[in-house]
Design a protein around this motif. Structure first.
Motif, PDB file in Angstrom:
ATOM      1  N   GLN A 151       0.811  -1.217   0.000  1.00 23.50           N
ATOM      2  CA  GLN A 151       0.000   0.000   0.000  1.00 23.50           C
ATOM      3  C   GLN A 151       0.847   1.271   0.000  1.00 23.50           C
ATOM      4  O   GLN A 151       0.323   2.371  -0.142  1.00 23.50           O
ATOM      5  N   LEU A 152       2.154   1.137   0.156  1.00 20.38           N
ATOM      6  CA  LEU A 152       3.014   2.309   0.221  1.00 20.38           C
ATOM      7  C   LEU A 152       3.159   2.954  -1.163  1.00 20.38           C
ATOM      8  O   LEU A 152       3.127   2.257  -2.181  1.00 20.38           O
ATOM      9  N   PRO A 153       3.352   4.272  -1.232  1.00 22.81           N
ATOM     10  CA  PRO A 153       3.516   4.941  -2.532  1.00 22.81           C
ATOM     11  C   PRO A 153       4.904   4.763  -3.130  1.00 22.81           C
ATOM     12  O   PRO A 153       5.179   5.253  -4.216  1.00 22.81           O
ATOM     13  N   TYR A 154       5.810   4.086  -2.417  1.00 21.97           N
ATOM     14  CA  TYR A 154       7.167   3.841  -2.888  1.00 21.97           C
ATOM     15  C   TYR A 154       7.522   2.392  -2.579  1.00 21.97           C
ATOM     16  O   TYR A 154       6.846   1.718  -1.782  1.00 21.97           O
ATOM     17  N   GLU A 155       8.579   1.904  -3.211  1.00 18.50           N
ATOM     18  CA  GLU A 155       8.993   0.516  -3.015  1.00 18.50           C
ATOM     19  C   GLU A 155       9.960   0.398  -1.843  1.00 18.50           C
ATOM     20  O   GLU A 155      10.904   1.180  -1.716  1.00 18.50           O
ATOM     21  N   ILE A 156       9.727  -0.593  -0.979  1.00 21.87           N
ATOM     22  CA  ILE A 156      10.707  -0.978   0.038  1.00 21.87           C
ATOM     23  C   ILE A 156      10.972  -2.464  -0.126  1.00 21.87           C
ATOM     24  O   ILE A 156      10.101  -3.213  -0.590  1.00 21.87           O
ATOM     25  N   ASP A 157      12.176  -2.899   0.211  1.00 20.23           N
ATOM     26  CA  ASP A 157      12.480  -4.326   0.067  1.00 20.23           C
ATOM     27  C   ASP A 157      13.029  -4.925   1.355  1.00 20.23           C
ATOM     28  O   ASP A 157      13.689  -5.956   1.341  1.00 20.23           O
ATOM     29  N   GLY A 158      12.737  -4.253   2.468  1.00 23.90           N
ATOM     30  CA  GLY A 158      13.166  -4.785   3.753  1.00 23.90           C
ATOM     31  C   GLY A 158      13.208  -3.692   4.802  1.00 23.90           C
ATOM     32  O   GLY A 158      12.586  -2.633   4.653  1.00 23.90           O
ATOM     33  N   MET A 159      13.938  -3.946   5.876  1.00 26.67           N
ATOM     34  CA  MET A 159      14.107  -2.956   6.937  1.00 26.67           C
ATOM     35  C   MET A 159      15.588  -2.863   7.286  1.00 26.67           C
ATOM     36  O   MET A 159      16.365  -3.794   7.051  1.00 26.67           O
ATOM     37  N   VAL A 160      15.984  -1.716   7.840  1.00 24.55           N
ATOM     38  CA  VAL A 160      17.373  -1.488   8.242  1.00 24.55           C
ATOM     39  C   VAL A 160      17.424  -1.323   9.750  1.00 24.55           C
ATOM     40  O   VAL A 160      16.616  -0.585  10.333  1.00 24.55           O
ATOM     41  N   LEU A 161      18.358  -2.026  10.380  1.00 24.82           N
ATOM     42  CA  LEU A 161      18.553  -1.955  11.822  1.00 24.82           C
ATOM     43  C   LEU A 161      19.896  -1.282  12.100  1.00 24.82           C
ATOM     44  O   LEU A 161      20.916  -1.679  11.526  1.00 24.82           O
ATOM     45  N   LYS A 162      19.885  -0.258  12.954  1.00 25.96           N
ATOM     46  CA  LYS A 162      21.111   0.477  13.271  1.00 25.96           C
ATOM     47  C   LYS A 162      21.213   0.663  14.779  1.00 25.96           C
ATOM     48  O   LYS A 162      20.200   0.941  15.440  1.00 25.96           O
TER      49      LYS A 162
END
Length: 668
Positions: A281-292
């Protein structure tokens, strides 16, 4: 453990394969394999190098980031290296990362900052004294490509910080340049309608657009940019990742996407689930999450590896498999003018390859499968190569889109379409932009205008860069224009310029064939040139007059009349004539070969095939390509083909080169 020689061979092979895919991914924006497959190759290389550290070399992909800058763009040195992130796909690796953070910081509840992993192009933007100074890609991590000329088109990117006095004199911010999903589909629709290949995903589209030497095309696209890191902000001013991002937002720099503070694996797992559920449903593409690690001082103590920080990790999503959504249905105009409906898909992994389009063949196929925009569908690769929609997946409660209708007008040029069987056809020919590359190649071919050096690769560049919009534009280009094309230097550019400018006086039949009129081949073009004598006479001829010419049927006659009846075609032909093209009547020096039909086979020492044909036609004869009972003579050169046997079967008289010269001499 395998012996050293075998490991070395495998390492060499992996490095070569990874380097090739890096080139396709970063520079050409045309990946051949999925991220998952690429990650697998990289992981195998890392494992082998860990087992055999004596085989690690400085130029190994594991020791650097990305690829060298593209030669067409200015090289920009980064103030500090732009590192990549280690990527994992399972919880066990995330738990191992969390345990290492706890061990090295000595904190049982070390704060982990979680952000979306945006599927875009990594960029660095430098502000000096609060003003936008330059922008670059990651490149090899130390040197990138200058893209400030196109990134300025990103309206969300401020050219001046809001509170520059609160920032260091030089602020370096890093993030992602993104193409929003709606913009991506709009861009791909336009590419398909022009007969071009669509981009595989928004990331590759963004990579291709920001690298344009000419920023004009990028200005029409609304880039999104989001930042997640900065160099120059002291730890005192921004002690944590959370405060660093707030500082950037305070300066008007875009920072978007859901974020979370996590102190346990349960927190991380919950945020991962939240992003996965929101992904489509997001207006942009994500392919995961980043942990810092949130604490920036603790990060400095942990340090970095050769290509990645030790205090950060990417937890990537599994790629979408085989089931996806039809985002749009566009109509592609092929190089011959045939129209084909194409499904533009939300990018999906099919057999290790990212698929963003699938042909729908024709309107009957769409009706048979009952496909509409917004439908969920199952994708397969026919023969493991061509993406195909197998069928629609029922989604209860989902409102379906409208039934697809083919357009009445060509989407590339606006000409009214014609139906030829099940296929719609654009009749505009040389005036249709989508057909232009193929038309240029045909126009320049031997037997047509014979322009040496004007092949498909050059024609594609001329059209894609907007340098040629019709055939007539070829004659407006300078040698300097050609010099800007890939693969051209001063000498080759001048040679192509001369080849075009020197092809102005041409036989009428070759010019008629060069126009690429449907059903008109080189033989029929010669018949027409002999019958009508001038281009004007042919343009003004009726279907009945054209059909009266020997071997010209009603279908060809209708095609010729239709071609010249199309205003756009007439305009292009008029511009060609105005540029200096002068079609010459076929010269006749006698009629001693009148009503005689010749076929040529083999190589003649004294003439090219075109010259021999011209000599025959000047004396009133005609040349065909097929031996039949109507053939009077077969002219036989060196290494004749099967036509010699055919001539014997039909009782056709054969002439060697000496006999042929004698016959022409008698005709002289």
């Amino acid at each position: 453990m395998a012996n050293r020689s075998d490991v070395k061979k495998r390492i060499t092979a992996l490095r070569g394969e990874i380097a090739r895919h890096d080139q396709l991914y970063y520079v050409e924006a045309a990946p051949e394999i999925s991220d998952k497959k690429y990650d697998g190759l990289f992981a195998e290389l890392e494992l082998l190098e860990q087992e055999r550290p004596d085989l690690v070399t400085p130029d190994s992909p594991t020791q650097r980031v990305g690829v060298a800058p593209h030669t067409g763009l200015e090289k920009v040195s980064h103030i500090a290296p732009m590192l990549s992130l280690d990527a994992v796909r399972n919880e066990a690796d995330v738990e191992g990362f969390l345990a290492r953070i706890r061990t090295e910081t000595g904190e049982d509840e070390a704060v982990i900052w979680a952000e979306p992993k945006f599927d875009g192009l990594s960029v660095e933007v430098v502000y000096e004294n609060g003003h936008f100074d330059r922008a670059s890609t990651r490149g090899d991590g130390r040197t990138g490509e200058g893209i400030g000329h196109t990134l300025r088109a990103a309206r969300a990117l401020p050219l001046r910080l809001r509170h520059p006095k609160k920032m260091p004199d030089i602020l370096v911010v890093r993030g992602e340049a993104l193409l929003l999903v709606k913009s991506f589909q709009k861009l791909n629709r336009a590419r398909v309608e022009r007969g071009e290949e669509p981009f595989a995903n928004p990331r590759n589209a963004a990579a291709g657009l920001v690298r344009r030497l000419d920023p004009a095309g990028a200005e029409a696209i609304r880039f999104a940019v989001t930042f997640y890191d900065a160099t120059g902000l002291s730890i005192q001013d921004a002690p944590t990742q959370e405060t660093l991002l707030k500082q950037l937002e305070h300066q008007g720099l875009p920072v978007f996407g859901a974020r979370a503070r996590c102190v346990s694996m349960e927190n991380i797992r919950a945020f991962h689930k939240r992003l996965m559920e929101a992904r489509d449903q997001l207006p942009y593409e994500i392919d995961g999450m980043v942990l810092k690690l949130d604490d920036r001082a603790a990060r400095e103590n942990m340090g970095t590896r050769a290509r990645s920080p030790r205090w950060a990790l990417a937890w990537k999503f599994e790629p979408r498999h085989e089931i996806t959504r039809i985002a749009d249905i566009a109509v592609s105009v092929g190089r011959t003018g045939a129209l084909t409906p194409v499904a533009l898909l939300d990018p999906v992994d099919v057999g290790g390859v990212t698929v963003a389009r699938a042909t729908l063949h024709n309107p009957s196929e769409i009706r048979r499968k009952d496909l509409r925009v917004g439908d969920t569908v199952r994708i397969e690769r026919a023969g493991d190569v061509i993406p195909e929609i197998v069928g629609r997946v029922d989604t209860p409660g989902q409102k379906r889109g409208d039934v697809f209708e083919m357009p009445k007008m060509c989407p590339a040029c606006g000409a009214e379409l014609e139906m030829r069987g099940r296929k719609a056809q654009c009749p505009a020919g040389i005036a249709c932009p989508a057909q232009l590359v193929g038309r240029i190649v045909h126009y320049a071919a031997r037997g047509a205008m014979d322009i040496d050096g004007l092949g498909e690769k050059t024609a594609s560049q001329l059209v894609e860069r907007g340098m040629v919009k019709t055939l007539a534009d070829l004659y407006d280009l300078s040698a300097e224009n050609f010099k800007t094309l890939e693969g051209f230097a001063a000498k080759s550019a001048k040679a192509l310029f001369d080849a075009i400018q020197n092809r102005t006086k041409v036989p009428l039949d070759r010019f008629v064939w060069a126009l690429g009129i449907r059903h008109v081949g080189s033989d029929s073009a010669r018949q027409l040139a002999r019958a009508f004598g001038s281009l004007k006479a042919l343009r003004d001829a009726s279907e009945d007059n054209i059909s009266a010419v020997l071997n010209i049927g009603p279908k060809t006659a209708a095609s010729i009349v239709g071609f010249f009846a199309e205003r756009r075609n007439r305009d292009v032909v008029d511009r060609l004539l105005a540029a200096g093209i002068s079609p010459q009547p076929i010269e006749k020096t006698g009629s001693t070969l009148a009503d005689k039909t010749f076929v040529l086979t083999g190589a003649l020492a004294g003439w090219t095939r075109a010259q021999a044909t011209q000599e025959i036609e000047r004396r009133g004869g005609r040349v065909t390509t097929t031996v039949s009972d109507e053939t009077d003579y077969l002219v036989v050169g060196e290494r004749p083909g099967s036509k010699l046997e055919q001539a014997k079967r039909h009782g056709v008289k054969t002439l060697d080169e000496a006999d042929f010269r004698k016959l022409l001499g008698q005709g002289g």
